[in-house]
Design a protein around this motif. Structure first.
Motif, mmCIF file in Angstrom:
data_model
loop_
_atom_site.group_PDB
_atom_site.id
_atom_site.type_symbol
_atom_site.label_atom_id
_atom_site.label_comp_id
_atom_site.label_asym_id
_atom_site.label_seq_id
_atom_site.Cartn_x
_atom_site.Cartn_y
_atom_site.Cartn_z
ATOM 1 N N LEU A 11 -78.226 -11.865 102.729
ATOM 2 C CA LEU A 11 -78.995 -13.057 102.277
ATOM 3 C C LEU A 11 -78.345 -13.364 101.065
ATOM 4 O O LEU A 11 -78.515 -12.477 100.031
ATOM 5 C CB LEU A 11 -80.356 -12.767 102.559
ATOM 6 N N LYS A 12 -78.198 -14.695 100.475
ATOM 7 C CA LYS A 12 -77.844 -15.115 99.342
ATOM 8 C C LYS A 12 -79.172 -15.533 98.851
ATOM 9 O O LYS A 12 -79.501 -16.574 99.446
ATOM 10 C CB LYS A 12 -76.463 -16.068 99.446
ATOM 11 N N THR A 13 -79.672 -15.260 97.644
ATOM 12 C CA THR A 13 -80.915 -15.725 97.117
ATOM 13 C C THR A 13 -80.758 -16.092 95.687
ATOM 14 O O THR A 13 -79.960 -15.764 95.031
ATOM 15 C CB THR A 13 -82.176 -14.519 97.298
ATOM 16 N N THR A 14 -81.521 -17.086 95.492
ATOM 17 C CA THR A 14 -81.970 -17.507 94.074
ATOM 18 C C THR A 14 -83.326 -17.552 93.726
ATOM 19 O O THR A 14 -84.200 -17.942 94.604
ATOM 20 C CB THR A 14 -81.204 -18.924 93.805
ATOM 21 N N ILE A 15 -83.601 -16.591 92.644
ATOM 22 C CA ILE A 15 -84.933 -16.522 92.206
ATOM 23 C C ILE A 15 -85.279 -17.875 91.380
ATOM 24 O O ILE A 15 -84.578 -17.971 90.336
ATOM 25 C CB ILE A 15 -85.160 -15.338 91.469
ATOM 26 N N ASN A 16 -86.377 -18.488 91.624
ATOM 27 C CA ASN A 16 -86.596 -19.652 91.112
ATOM 28 C C ASN A 16 -87.460 -19.722 89.678
ATOM 29 O O ASN A 16 -87.435 -20.470 88.869
ATOM 30 C CB ASN A 16 -87.178 -20.952 91.973
ATOM 31 N N ALA A 17 -88.299 -18.548 89.636
ATOM 32 C CA ALA A 17 -89.368 -18.530 88.715
ATOM 33 C C ALA A 17 -89.720 -16.704 88.812
ATOM 34 O O ALA A 17 -89.372 -16.167 89.774
ATOM 35 C CB ALA A 17 -90.304 -19.241 88.973
ATOM 36 N N TYR A 18 -90.567 -16.644 87.869
ATOM 37 C CA TYR A 18 -91.309 -15.282 87.903
ATOM 38 C C TYR A 18 -92.493 -15.127 86.996
ATOM 39 O O TYR A 18 -92.475 -15.690 85.890
ATOM 40 C CB TYR A 18 -90.144 -14.117 87.156
#
Length: 91
Positions: A11-18
């Motif tokens: 799975l290719k993911t992008t973390i948008n916030a933390y």
């Protein structure tokens, strides 16, 4: 961009916030529905949850993942410290 390998599926993911919550006594809402995938990594405390018919109690070391558009019902049972990551999955 990060990659997660779940049972042979990449799975290719992008973390948008933390966000890190420390000893949160309760959630603002009993249930919430996000437009992104969300992941909760429990550091301490406990919360009861329901995601897509799956119910349980999350404690230290547990990871909860909720898909977009799915209600996430939750209730803090003891002050909860956790990491919160909204993220996108590329198709």
């Amino acid at each position: 961009m990060d990659y997660f390998d779940i049972e042979g599926i990449m799975l290719k993911t992008t973390i948008n916030a933390y966000t890190y919550w420390n000893a949160k006594p309760k959630f603002l809402l009993d249930s919430d529905t996000e437009h992104l995938w969300v992941m909760y990594v429990i550091e301490s405390g406990a919360c009861d949850y329901s995601i897509a018919g799956q119910k349980g109690q999350a404690v230290r070391g547990d990871i909860l993942v909720c898909p977009p558009g799915v209600p996430f019902a939750r209730r803090v049972e003891s002050p909860l410290s956790f990491h919160f990551f909204p993220f996108c999955v590329e198709q």
